[in-house]
Write a protein that holds these residues in place. Structure first.
Motif, mmCIF file in Angstrom:
data_model
loop_
_atom_site.group_PDB
_atom_site.id
_atom_site.type_symbol
_atom_site.label_atom_id
_atom_site.label_comp_id
_atom_site.label_asym_id
_atom_site.label_seq_id
_atom_site.Cartn_x
_atom_site.Cartn_y
_atom_site.Cartn_z
ATOM 1 N N ARG A 27 -13.160 -6.144 1.019
ATOM 2 C CA ARG A 27 -12.594 -7.403 0.511
ATOM 3 C C ARG A 27 -11.263 -7.749 1.162
ATOM 4 O O ARG A 27 -10.580 -8.654 0.705
ATOM 5 C CB ARG A 27 -12.406 -7.310 -1.000
ATOM 6 C CG ARG A 27 -13.720 -7.113 -1.708
ATOM 7 C CD ARG A 27 -13.619 -7.371 -3.171
ATOM 8 N NE ARG A 27 -14.886 -7.066 -3.792
ATOM 9 C CZ ARG A 27 -15.020 -6.412 -4.937
ATOM 10 N NH1 ARG A 27 -13.964 -5.999 -5.584
ATOM 11 N NH2 ARG A 27 -16.220 -6.192 -5.442
ATOM 12 N N GLY A 28 -10.885 -6.998 2.183
ATOM 13 C CA GLY A 28 -9.645 -7.291 2.889
ATOM 14 C C GLY A 28 -8.411 -6.804 2.145
ATOM 15 O O GLY A 28 -8.503 -6.185 1.088
ATOM 16 N N THR A 29 -7.263 -7.075 2.763
ATOM 17 C CA THR A 29 -5.955 -6.745 2.182
ATOM 18 C C THR A 29 -5.110 -8.005 2.155
ATOM 19 O O THR A 29 -5.075 -8.742 3.142
ATOM 20 C CB THR A 29 -5.208 -5.706 3.055
ATOM 21 O OG1 THR A 29 -6.033 -4.554 3.228
ATOM 22 C CG2 THR A 29 -3.882 -5.291 2.419
ATOM 23 N N LEU A 30 -4.425 -8.222 1.038
ATOM 24 C CA LEU A 30 -3.506 -9.351 0.925
ATOM 25 C C LEU A 30 -2.083 -8.811 1.013
ATOM 26 O O LEU A 30 -1.753 -7.828 0.343
ATOM 27 C CB LEU A 30 -3.735 -10.038 -0.423
ATOM 28 C CG LEU A 30 -3.025 -11.363 -0.650
ATOM 29 C CD1 LEU A 30 -3.536 -12.429 0.326
ATOM 30 C CD2 LEU A 30 -3.239 -11.830 -2.089
ATOM 31 N N VAL A 31 -1.265 -9.448 1.848
ATOM 32 C CA VAL A 31 0.127 -9.004 2.012
ATOM 33 C C VAL A 31 1.044 -10.162 1.608
ATOM 34 O O VAL A 31 0.949 -11.257 2.178
ATOM 35 C CB VAL A 31 0.406 -8.584 3.476
ATOM 36 C CG1 VAL A 31 1.845 -8.077 3.621
ATOM 37 C CG2 VAL A 31 -0.579 -7.508 3.916
ATOM 38 N N VAL A 32 1.899 -9.910 0.618
ATOM 39 C CA VAL A 32 2.788 -10.960 0.116
ATOM 40 C C VAL A 32 4.235 -10.462 0.146
ATOM 41 O O VAL A 32 4.481 -9.269 0.349
ATOM 42 C CB VAL A 32 2.414 -11.379 -1.336
ATOM 43 C CG1 VAL A 32 1.012 -11.976 -1.383
ATOM 44 C CG2 VAL A 32 2.525 -10.192 -2.299
ATOM 45 N N ALA A 33 5.164 -11.382 -0.077
ATOM 46 C CA ALA A 33 6.583 -11.013 -0.167
ATOM 47 C C ALA A 33 7.244 -11.969 -1.152
ATOM 48 O O ALA A 33 6.873 -13.139 -1.243
ATOM 49 C CB ALA A 33 7.246 -11.117 1.206
ATOM 50 N N GLY A 34 8.211 -11.454 -1.898
ATOM 51 C CA GLY A 34 8.936 -12.283 -2.859
ATOM 52 C C GLY A 34 9.759 -13.339 -2.134
ATOM 53 O O GLY A 34 10.002 -13.234 -0.931
ATOM 54 N N GLY A 35 10.195 -14.372 -2.885
ATOM 55 C CA GLY A 35 10.897 -15.528 -2.310
ATOM 56 C C GLY A 35 11.983 -15.161 -1.310
ATOM 57 O O GLY A 35 12.041 -15.702 -0.215
#
Ligand code: FAD
Length: 326
Positions: A82-90
């Motif tokens: 299902r893949g990987t999601l990479v996020v970062a805070g504001g």
């Protein structure tokens, strides 16, 4: 050829599996009372060669990209693609650009696309990187699955300490961090993690939250559980999780989604990742023993490739009748 595989973590069990498939007579000996009590039992189970390339050498990608197929062939139905999601805070969105510049295999997602992929993260992040080709599995399920399949094939498992090696032609030592101080250059890198349990949030795939000092990831498991990891501390001290690490992991989980604030802390743990200076695994022959060690952050990702290497070396010495295809 009769082979003794020492250690039933991910390294030992993948080697045992591969050698069994090539027709070798294999016995697995594990010092503890069960399989997967070492670092392998604390792993996230991410098969993420593109993301890991951010901080790792090229072989992690070239050797690791076959891992999901290997695990799927060995344990049908256990690999989640299902893949990987990479996020970062504001305040940390610059971290996303930095991560993108050091990796390949990603696509940018905007706020709407993030919400479409992970509805519970809708409105929380303006942009993200999505690594579509990546996969994950549940390490504990995978290790017990391999063990069950090998036991069904009548492979011998010996639990507890044993010094008698006289019945074997070769030993494959897969004892991980137990060899720190014995194998040249091997060191331990402590990884602390915890399991949170909550029905208030759903995630379908591993999510990495970038941060200049405390990057973390959360890997969803069955039954409303989430593995939160992991620290990276240069020590082979395997003691309980520290208050500081616990706070960092919990703060980061809360930053990803406040629903984690109400989650139950179901488990905490620390595993020692065995690592060589280049953080790449090695297959090393010393006398009648082949050491397979140094998996660092990549045991589930790179053990299949290293198991293949061990099989090739032993087959070159003594070809066996192939037991099963693939
Ligand atoms: C928190 C954390 C998260 C991680 N996440 C990931 C991830 O998402 N993806 C990934 O690919 N990797 C991940 N890793 C890395 C991975 O877990 C390790 O690289 C891997 O577990 C190392 O496996 P191993 O079999 O070499 O060692 P271990 O799992 O430690 O196994 C060694 C085994 O040998 C046994 N043993 C010791 N001495 C003896 C002896 N004398 N005789 C017989 N048996 C002995 C031990 O009891 C143990 O069972 C993570 C690691 C940690 C700590």
């Amino acid at each position: 050829m009769r082979i003794l595989v020492k250690g039933a973590g991910v390294a030992g069990l993948t080697v045992a599996w591969q050698l069994y498939r090539h027709g070798f007579d294999v016995t697995v000996q594990e010092k503890a009372g069960a399989v997967g009590t070492g670092a392998s039992g604390f792993a996230g189970g991410m098969l993420a060669p593109w993301c890991e390339r951010e901080n790792a050498e090229e072989p992690v990608l070239s050797l690791g990209r076959m891992a999901a197929d290997w695990w799927e062939a060995a344990l049908p139905g256990q690999v989640q693609r299902r893949g990987t999601l990479v996020v970062a805070g504001g305040r940390d969105t610059g971290e996303l650009d930095r991560f993108a510049s050091r990796t390949t295999g990603w696509e940018w997602l905007d706020e709407a696309a993030i919400g479409a992929l992970e509805p519970d993260l809708a409105g929380r992040f303006r942009k993200a990187l999505f690594f579509r080709e990546e996969a994950h599995l549940d390490p504990r399920r995978a290790l017990s699955g391999l063990t069950a399949a090998l036991e069904e094939a009548r492979m011998r498992f010996l639990f507890g300490d044993s010094k008698d090696k006289s019945a074997f032609d070769r030993i494959v030592d897969c004892t991980g961090a137990a060899r720190v101080g014995q194998l040249p250059e091997l060191r331990g890198v402590r990884g602390e993690m915890l399991y949170l349990e909550t029905g208030e949030i759903n995630l379908s795939r591993p999510v990495r939250l970038l941060h200049p000092r405390h990057p973390i990831y959360i890997v969803p498991r069955e039954k409303n559980r989430f593995m939160v990891g992991a620290t990276m501390i240069e020590t082979d001290d395997a003691g309980p999780v520290t208050a500081r690490s616990m706070m960092e992991l919990l703060n980061a989980a809360y930053a990803l989604h406040p629903a984690f604030g109400e989650a139950r802390v179901a488990e905490t743990g620390a595993g020692i990742r065995p690592a060589y200076p280049d953080n790449l695994p090695r297959v090393t022959a010393l006398g009648d023993t082949i050491h397979v060690n140094g998996f660092y952050r990549h045991g589930f990702l790179l053990a299949p490739a290293m198991a293949g290497e061990v099989a090739r070396r032993l087959l070159a010495e003594a070809p066996q009748p192939e037991r099963l295809a693939s």
